[in-house]
Design an enzyme around this catalytic site. Sequence first.
Site, PDB file in Angstrom:
ATOM      1  N   GLU A   8       0.798  -1.226   0.000  1.00 37.55           N
ATOM      2  CA  GLU A   8       0.000   0.000   0.000  1.00 37.55           C
ATOM      3  C   GLU A   8       0.833   1.280   0.000  1.00 37.55           C
ATOM      4  OE1 GLU A   8      -2.953  -0.078   3.103  1.00 37.55           O
ATOM      5  OE2 GLU A   8      -3.719  -2.016   2.521  1.00 37.55           O
ATOM      6  N   GLU A  65      -5.253  -8.649   0.815  1.00 39.54           N
ATOM      7  CA  GLU A  65      -5.936  -8.324   2.078  1.00 39.54           C
ATOM      8  C   GLU A  65      -7.411  -8.087   1.802  1.00 39.54           C
ATOM      9  OE1 GLU A  65      -4.496  -5.019   4.423  1.00 39.54           O
ATOM     10  OE2 GLU A  65      -2.416  -5.661   4.148  1.00 39.54           O
TER      11      GLU A  65
END
Length: 455
Positions: free
Chosen positions: A165, A351
């Site tokens: 991320e 995720e």
Amino acid sequence: MEIRFPSDFLWGAATASYQIEGGWNEDGRSPSIWDTFSHVPGNVYQNHTGDIAADHYHRWQEDVSLMKELGLPCYRFSFAWPRIIPGGIGSVNPKGLDFYDRLVDELLSFGIKPFPTLYHWDLPQALEDKGGWPERKTAQYFADYAATLVEHFSDRIENWITINEPWVVSMLGYHEGVFAPGVKNQQAAAAATHHLLLGHGLAVQAMRAVARQPLQIGITLNLSHVEAATDSPTDLEAVHQRDAHLNRIFLDPLYFGKYPTEVIQEQAFVFPEGYEKDFPTITTPTDFLGINNYFRDVVRHSTNDHHFKYEIFQPKGSTYSEMWEMHAESLFNLLMRIKQDYPVKAIYITENGTSVTDGIDADNRVRDSRRIQYLQDYIAATHKAIQHGVPVKGYFLWSLMDNYEWNKGYSRRFGIIFIDYENGQRRIIKDSAHWYSKTIQNNGFQIKTYYAEPF
Ligand code: IFM
């Protein structure tokens, strides 16, 4: 309805070093930017820190046994850079390698495939002191660190994620300052964005150069499907902008070697001079794209922000868990869009999950039925995308265990294993973990209505 996944579909669960390990100053580990940030009063909910977290640094064996008990085929964890190279550059800490050697060997002895991330936000403080991600040299230091790990572990590990991320690192860490290192500077955020991408590309090259077997390498992006609050032209324009700022700002350089034109033209993003020369490195081919997805973004036009002419809007009547809206169809939409717009060979959902703080009942059970509902719906959306030809090869649930949710501290629980922080850190397998274990065993499930009420 019964859904079944392809026979080679990879099921796993994910964690990250700072969120679970603890042992923050043991065996030569140096402070990371998150140690520094969390130790400053006021930065994190109730001043929680990751000093102990879920104490995985000491309980890793018990945690691997639990994975085995649940029949988990694959485990995504992250290496802590400050354990491996405490100064960020230079000497390698043998005790840091030892910890992950033990972990990886134990996983392998139970037939669990390790799927590590190299960088999940715990930059050695020593490197932040030299300028952090806004400083170009950090990209090369990251590639050197990546090569060190690949040299050591690639005899046993095939799948690798470079960075987790990068949007969160640059936007929340250097623009909004709500995550470590707590900087509020748009220029710094733009430079960090670029150097994270450059670091990724340099790392992929360095990793392949020293690998002991052909590796599968990817990067993980947090992506969301963006929708307009209304059909008005200004709201539709807001969608376009938000999509550029959240999704395309990383996808376009990685796959097409350019930043979105709209982003370049804005005052908010001034990339370092000569940035175009780095695109050949940034586009170094990878084997898969990791996608972290939790929610959709609904936006509407707004002039509240000086730079961004939109705001995130929470639609009335939608279903929310403690942090975010639950909207599984948006994962399907996102996956279809990625397939349509980018030449991605393979996708892993690296995720997905939700925070619900269900506690322990008198019979020692954690009945987290809302999480089961969420997982069922999002996994079914993933399945639907595969049916429509999206090359999703695996799914990692966030998270294996309750952990330190960054600036929200321990106030959020994303785990399918309950961590009883107050009572000796005991582990309790939640109902959702039993459900997930069965899903893995059957490679799918029968869709049911577990929880019909709004949250
Ligand atoms: O806990 C985080 C994780 O570290 C990165 N992705 C989102 C999760 C939930 O907020």
